[in-house]
Design an enzyme around this catalytic site. Sequence first.
Site, short mmCIF file in Angstrom:
data_model
loop_
_atom_site.label_atom_id
_atom_site.label_comp_id
_atom_site.label_asym_id
_atom_site.label_seq_id
_atom_site.Cartn_x
_atom_site.Cartn_y
_atom_site.Cartn_z
N GLY A 164 -2.14 2.14 -0.99
CA GLY A 164 -3.06 1.93 -2.10
C GLY A 164 -2.82 0.55 -2.68
O GLY A 164 -1.68 0.06 -2.65
N GLN A 188 -3.13 -6.23 -8.63
CA GLN A 188 -2.00 -6.56 -7.75
C GLN A 188 -2.27 -7.76 -6.86
O GLN A 188 -1.36 -8.26 -6.20
CB GLN A 188 -1.64 -5.35 -6.87
CG GLN A 188 -1.08 -4.18 -7.67
CD GLN A 188 -0.69 -3.05 -6.75
OE1 GLN A 188 -1.54 -2.27 -6.33
NE2 GLN A 188 0.59 -2.95 -6.42
N CYS A 244 5.93 1.14 -5.28
CA CYS A 244 4.77 0.30 -5.61
C CYS A 244 4.95 -1.05 -4.93
O CYS A 244 6.05 -1.60 -4.95
CB CYS A 244 4.69 0.13 -7.13
SG CYS A 244 3.36 -0.94 -7.66
N LEU A 245 3.88 -1.56 -4.33
CA LEU A 245 3.97 -2.85 -3.65
C LEU A 245 4.37 -3.97 -4.61
O LEU A 245 4.93 -4.98 -4.19
CB LEU A 245 2.63 -3.20 -2.99
CG LEU A 245 2.18 -2.28 -1.84
CD1 LEU A 245 0.82 -2.71 -1.32
CD2 LEU A 245 3.21 -2.29 -0.70
N HIS A 268 -1.67 6.96 -9.04
CA HIS A 268 -0.88 5.73 -9.10
C HIS A 268 -1.80 4.51 -9.25
O HIS A 268 -1.55 3.63 -10.07
CB HIS A 268 -0.03 5.62 -7.82
CG HIS A 268 0.83 4.40 -7.74
ND1 HIS A 268 2.20 4.43 -7.87
CD2 HIS A 268 0.52 3.09 -7.53
CE1 HIS A 268 2.68 3.20 -7.75
NE2 HIS A 268 1.68 2.37 -7.53
N GLU A 269 -2.88 4.49 -8.45
CA GLU A 269 -3.78 3.32 -8.48
C GLU A 269 -4.62 3.28 -9.75
O GLU A 269 -4.85 2.21 -10.32
CB GLU A 269 -4.70 3.31 -7.24
CG GLU A 269 -3.96 3.25 -5.90
CD GLU A 269 -2.88 2.17 -5.83
OE1 GLU A 269 -3.08 1.08 -6.41
OE2 GLU A 269 -1.83 2.41 -5.22
N HIS A 305 -2.63 1.84 -12.39
CA HIS A 305 -2.64 0.37 -12.31
C HIS A 305 -3.83 -0.21 -13.08
O HIS A 305 -3.69 -1.21 -13.78
CB HIS A 305 -2.77 -0.09 -10.85
CG HIS A 305 -1.46 -0.31 -10.15
ND1 HIS A 305 -0.54 -1.23 -10.58
CD2 HIS A 305 -0.94 0.25 -9.04
CE1 HIS A 305 0.50 -1.21 -9.75
NE2 HIS A 305 0.29 -0.32 -8.82
NI NI Z 1 1.51 0.30 -7.27
#
Ligand code: NI
Length: 184
Positions: A60, A65, A107-108, A149-150, A153
């Site tokens: 995701g 991001q 998380c990236l 999660h997204e 964000h």
């Molecule tokens: Ni994330």
Amino acid sequence: MASSVTAASGEAPARKIYPIVKYGDPILEKPTPPVKKFDADLEELTEDMFASMYAAQGVGLAAPQIGKSLRLTVVDVTGGKNPEAKIVLANPEIIHAEGEVREEEGCLSIPGFRGYVMRPQFVTVRAQNARGETFEIRGENLLARAFCHEIDHLNGILFLQHLSMLKRDLIRRKIKKLKKQGEW
Ligand code: NI
């Protein structure tokens, strides 16, 4: 959201691979304004987001991001293995949630750190696709987690905020140290 799933190699057209914004950049903690223009540029952006997400081995990726404050996210829990699993969520809202699952997530934007977060087992999301058409989608387990999660964000919330204060402070201290060493 980060995953250990390896990106599939394909013969997709050349895409822009965006660098992933890391924790500490204020854009990650700011709520995003809605997507208003559904045009070719938006479709292009979503494809670049998928490519950037696969390159980073994520499942995701939210627009903040890649440095764009926009209520837009892409999700693919197959990590690029199934083209039909690609989901674009513009202006998403969770309209129903059910059950609870506590699982580890990452998380990236916070590479190298993971933590257990309680999420609903099922969620239903209402969103628009890249052409602006409204749809509803139901996710279970990992997909439900990725949606939550997204969408977090897009509201300026990171998974760290769901951890205990102790765990959160530990991760923050480690990141601070990495920053000092020029490794973040
Ligand atoms: Ni994330």
